[in-house]
Design a protein around this motif. Structure first.
Motif, PDB file in Angstrom:
ATOM      1  N   THR A 162     -32.646 -10.587  11.162  1.00  0.00           N
ATOM      2  CA  THR A 162     -32.806  -9.569  10.128  1.00  0.00           C
ATOM      3  C   THR A 162     -33.895 -10.005   9.166  1.00  0.00           C
ATOM      4  O   THR A 162     -34.438 -11.108   9.287  1.00  0.00           O
ATOM      5  N   ALA A 163     -34.196  -9.161   8.188  1.00  0.00           N
ATOM      6  CA  ALA A 163     -35.272  -9.480   7.246  1.00  0.00           C
ATOM      7  C   ALA A 163     -34.961 -10.745   6.453  1.00  0.00           C
ATOM      8  O   ALA A 163     -35.867 -11.467   6.037  1.00  0.00           O
ATOM      9  N   ARG A 164     -33.678 -11.050   6.251  1.00  0.00           N
ATOM     10  CA  ARG A 164     -33.311 -12.216   5.434  1.00  0.00           C
ATOM     11  C   ARG A 164     -32.809 -13.395   6.238  1.00  0.00           C
ATOM     12  O   ARG A 164     -32.943 -14.546   5.804  1.00  0.00           O
ATOM     13  N   ASN A 165     -32.195 -13.142   7.393  1.00  0.00           N
ATOM     14  CA  ASN A 165     -31.500 -14.209   8.100  1.00  0.00           C
ATOM     15  C   ASN A 165     -31.731 -14.145   9.605  1.00  0.00           C
ATOM     16  O   ASN A 165     -32.212 -13.141  10.139  1.00  0.00           O
ATOM     17  N   CYS A 166     -31.347 -15.228  10.244  1.00  0.00           N
ATOM     18  CA  CYS A 166     -31.307 -15.278  11.696  1.00  0.00           C
ATOM     19  C   CYS A 166     -30.059 -16.062  12.087  1.00  0.00           C
ATOM     20  O   CYS A 166     -29.770 -17.115  11.499  1.00  0.00           O
ATOM     21  N   HIS A 167     -29.286 -15.538  13.032  1.00  0.00           N
ATOM     22  CA  HIS A 167     -28.059 -16.194  13.467  1.00  0.00           C
ATOM     23  C   HIS A 167     -28.051 -16.316  14.992  1.00  0.00           C
ATOM     24  O   HIS A 167     -28.361 -15.353  15.702  1.00  0.00           O
ATOM     25  N   LEU A 168     -27.668 -17.492  15.470  1.00  0.00           N
ATOM     26  CA  LEU A 168     -27.489 -17.694  16.898  1.00  0.00           C
ATOM     27  C   LEU A 168     -26.122 -17.180  17.324  1.00  0.00           C
ATOM     28  O   LEU A 168     -25.135 -17.336  16.599  1.00  0.00           O
ATOM     29  N   ILE A 169     -26.073 -16.589  18.505  1.00  0.00           N
ATOM     30  CA  ILE A 169     -24.832 -16.120  19.092  1.00  0.00           C
ATOM     31  C   ILE A 169     -24.587 -16.967  20.342  1.00  0.00           C
ATOM     32  O   ILE A 169     -25.442 -17.024  21.228  1.00  0.00           O
ATOM     33  N   ARG A 170     -23.432 -17.613  20.384  1.00  0.00           N
ATOM     34  CA  ARG A 170     -23.144 -18.476  21.529  1.00  0.00           C
ATOM     35  C   ARG A 170     -21.850 -18.036  22.218  1.00  0.00           C
ATOM     36  O   ARG A 170     -20.860 -17.734  21.562  1.00  0.00           O
ATOM     37  N   ALA A 171     -21.901 -18.004  23.540  1.00  0.00           N
ATOM     38  CA  ALA A 171     -20.723 -17.743  24.362  1.00  0.00           C
ATOM     39  C   ALA A 171     -20.366 -19.033  25.095  1.00  0.00           C
ATOM     40  O   ALA A 171     -21.204 -19.933  25.223  1.00  0.00           O
ATOM     41  N   PRO A 172     -19.126 -19.146  25.578  1.00  0.00           N
ATOM     42  CA  PRO A 172     -18.747 -20.367  26.296  1.00  0.00           C
ATOM     43  C   PRO A 172     -19.631 -20.635  27.505  1.00  0.00           C
ATOM     44  O   PRO A 172     -19.894 -21.773  27.855  1.00  0.00           O
ATOM     45  N   LYS A 173     -20.122 -19.560  28.134  1.00  0.00           N
ATOM     46  CA  LYS A 173     -20.955 -19.684  29.330  1.00  0.00           C
ATOM     47  C   LYS A 173     -22.287 -19.009  29.066  1.00  0.00           C
ATOM     48  O   LYS A 173     -22.325 -17.874  28.617  1.00  0.00           O
ATOM     49  N   THR A 174     -23.383 -19.715  29.325  1.00  0.00           N
ATOM     50  CA  THR A 174     -24.705 -19.155  29.022  1.00  0.00           C
ATOM     51  C   THR A 174     -25.486 -18.799  30.284  1.00  0.00           C
ATOM     52  O   THR A 174     -26.710 -18.782  30.275  1.00  0.00           O
ATOM     53  N   ASP A 175     -24.778 -18.541  31.372  1.00  0.00           N
ATOM     54  CA  ASP A 175     -25.428 -18.018  32.570  1.00  0.00           C
ATOM     55  C   ASP A 175     -26.180 -16.743  32.205  1.00  0.00           C
ATOM     56  O   ASP A 175     -25.680 -15.912  31.453  1.00  0.00           O
ATOM     57  N   ILE A 176     -27.389 -16.570  32.748  1.00  0.00           N
ATOM     58  CA  ILE A 176     -28.262 -15.482  32.321  1.00  0.00           C
ATOM     59  C   ILE A 176     -27.657 -14.107  32.605  1.00  0.00           C
ATOM     60  O   ILE A 176     -27.749 -13.195  31.783  1.00  0.00           O
ATOM     61  N   VAL A 177     -27.000 -13.946  33.741  1.00  0.00           N
ATOM     62  CA  VAL A 177     -26.373 -12.655  34.047  1.00  0.00           C
ATOM     63  C   VAL A 177     -25.246 -12.375  33.066  1.00  0.00           C
ATOM     64  O   VAL A 177     -25.114 -11.267  32.536  1.00  0.00           O
ATOM     65  N   GLU A 178     -24.430 -13.395  32.785  1.00  0.00           N
ATOM     66  CA  GLU A 178     -23.312 -13.223  31.861  1.00  0.00           C
ATOM     67  C   GLU A 178     -23.806 -12.999  30.428  1.00  0.00           C
ATOM     68  O   GLU A 178     -23.202 -12.238  29.665  1.00  0.00           O
ATOM     69  N   SER A 179     -24.903 -13.642  30.050  1.00  0.00           N
ATOM     70  CA  SER A 179     -25.447 -13.444  28.698  1.00  0.00           C
ATOM     71  C   SER A 179     -25.764 -11.974  28.458  1.00  0.00           C
ATOM     72  O   SER A 179     -25.455 -11.416  27.395  1.00  0.00           O
ATOM     73  N   TYR A 180     -26.365 -11.334  29.446  1.00  0.00           N
ATOM     74  CA  TYR A 180     -26.708  -9.913  29.278  1.00  0.00           C
ATOM     75  C   TYR A 180     -25.474  -9.015  29.313  1.00  0.00           C
ATOM     76  O   TYR A 180     -25.480  -7.926  28.752  1.00  0.00           O
ATOM     77  N   ARG A 181     -24.417  -9.474  29.952  1.00  0.00           N
ATOM     78  CA  ARG A 181     -23.169  -8.702  29.894  1.00  0.00           C
ATOM     79  C   ARG A 181     -22.586  -8.728  28.482  1.00  0.00           C
ATOM     80  O   ARG A 181     -22.035  -7.735  28.013  1.00  0.00           O
ATOM     81  N   TRP A 182     -22.714  -9.870  27.787  1.00  0.00           N
ATOM     82  CA  TRP A 182     -22.278  -9.930  26.396  1.00  0.00           C
ATOM     83  C   TRP A 182     -23.135  -9.014  25.520  1.00  0.00           C
ATOM     84  O   TRP A 182     -22.631  -8.337  24.623  1.00  0.00           O
ATOM     85  N   VAL A 183     -24.432  -8.994  25.800  1.00  0.00           N
ATOM     86  CA  VAL A 183     -25.335  -8.117  25.044  1.00  0.00           C
ATOM     87  C   VAL A 183     -24.923  -6.654  25.249  1.00  0.00           C
ATOM     88  O   VAL A 183     -24.894  -5.858  24.302  1.00  0.00           O
ATOM     89  N   LYS A 184     -24.580  -6.305  26.486  1.00  0.00           N
ATOM     90  CA  LYS A 184     -24.153  -4.938  26.771  1.00  0.00           C
ATOM     91  C   LYS A 184     -22.866  -4.603  26.024  1.00  0.00           C
ATOM     92  O   LYS A 184     -22.701  -3.488  25.511  1.00  0.00           O
ATOM     93  N   ARG A 185     -21.942  -5.565  25.936  1.00  0.00           N
ATOM     94  CA  ARG A 185     -20.696  -5.322  25.198  1.00  0.00           C
ATOM     95  C   ARG A 185     -20.984  -5.079  23.721  1.00  0.00           C
ATOM     96  O   ARG A 185     -20.376  -4.215  23.085  1.00  0.00           O
TER      97      ARG A 185
END
Length: 305
Positions: A162-185
């Protein structure tokens, strides 16, 4: 609508023959491009199909009785790089063949980008972060540059900028296919809450946030070519808008008649028709960054006229 002036394309283009099969070849910006015909069942998609987009495309193809732009396909593996919905629409319409723009995916001239998600409504950081927390993901502060490094190293699922901040989002598994499934959710919940999510090229999304044009951008990891090939050939698919393939030059406005693709003629005859058809057209160049047919392209366009 074109906003840049056309220039004639002086790179080489010609018909070629391999045995009894014809095709049309172009050389532009150091990339060899072949426009030909492939069996519909002989290509592999790597992204999911969105039903509403598919329905609209089918309607458009029926109304125009043609496939406007060829599907971009890796000539070595037959993996579709761009045009998943066109493949599905052509299948639904009962065609046996599809028009393909064949390229060598191994070429360093072809790059893989991604689509950052932009939140077009004015909402607080906390509201957006709470969506990830509700999904059971962890959230932690970060700088923009550190977030990019973490995404590149696959140690993070996404990052909210955002204009003021940046936050990392972490899931237990960072497999690329699964990462995009979290993004879709995340997208699904945001839309259920009445928010509007758009897709922008990386630099465009960053500029929109920094200039106050949108409230936030969700930064996502970029896939590798190897991951695209492996996922497609395994029969799996990424979620929609995972990859953005950038070619140094892309053919458009080819306009292949649907009745050629229906399968009443042998494929070799369809390819001969296509070569004859394309050989009678002029190929003109539209510079990188131009708008064409309602979209801005981050690559040069080879426009058949």
């Amino acid at each position: 609508m074109l906003i840049n002036r056309f220039h004639y394309l002086f790179e080489r283009s010609h018909a070629y023959a391999i045995g009894d099969v014809l095709g049309f070849k172009l050389e532009a910006q150091g990339l060899e491009i072949e426009i030909g015909i492939k069996p519909v069942g002989g290509v592999y998609i790597h992204e999911e199909i969105i039903p509403r987009m598919l329905d609209q495309l089918i309607l458009d193809m029926k109304q125009n009785a043609e496939v406007r732009n060829p599907i971009v396909v890796d000539r070595n593996t037959s993996v579709v790089l761009d045009g998943m919905h066109r493949v599905a629409a052509i299948k639904k319409l009962g065609c046996r063949y599809l028009p393909a723009c064949l390229v060598d995916y191994r070429s360093p001239r072809i790059q893989v980008g991604c689509w950052y998600r932009v939140v077009q409504d004015w909402v607080s950081d906390a509201r957006l972060l709470n969506i990830f927390i509700s999904l059971g993901l962890s959230v932690e502060p970060s700088s923009f540059d550190s977030a990019l490094n973490e995404l590149e190293a696959r140690r993070a699922t996404a990052a909210l900028f955002t204009a003021r901040n940046c936050h990392l989002i972490r899931a237990p598994k960072t497999d690329i296919v699964e990462s995009y499934r979290w993004v879709k959710r995340f997208e699904s919940i945001a839309e259920e809450q009445g928010l509007h999510i758009g897709y922008e090229m990386e630099h465009d999304a960053e500029w929109q946030v920094r200039s106050g044009k949108c409230s936030a951008a969700l930064l996502v990891p970029r896939t590798t070519k190897e991951e695209v090939i492996r996922t497609a050939l395994s029969g799996m698919v990424f979620t929609h808008k995972t990859t953005r393939h950038i070619l140094p030059a892309r053919p458009v406005n080819v306009n292949v008649p649907l009745d050629w693709l229906m399968g009443e003629k042998p494929m070799e005859e369809v390819e001969r028709l296509l070569v004859e058809y394309l050989s009678g057209k002029k190929v003109m160049r539209l510079s990188k960054g131009s708008f064409y047919d309602g979209r801005r392209y981050d690559e040069e366009l080879l426009v058949f006229r």
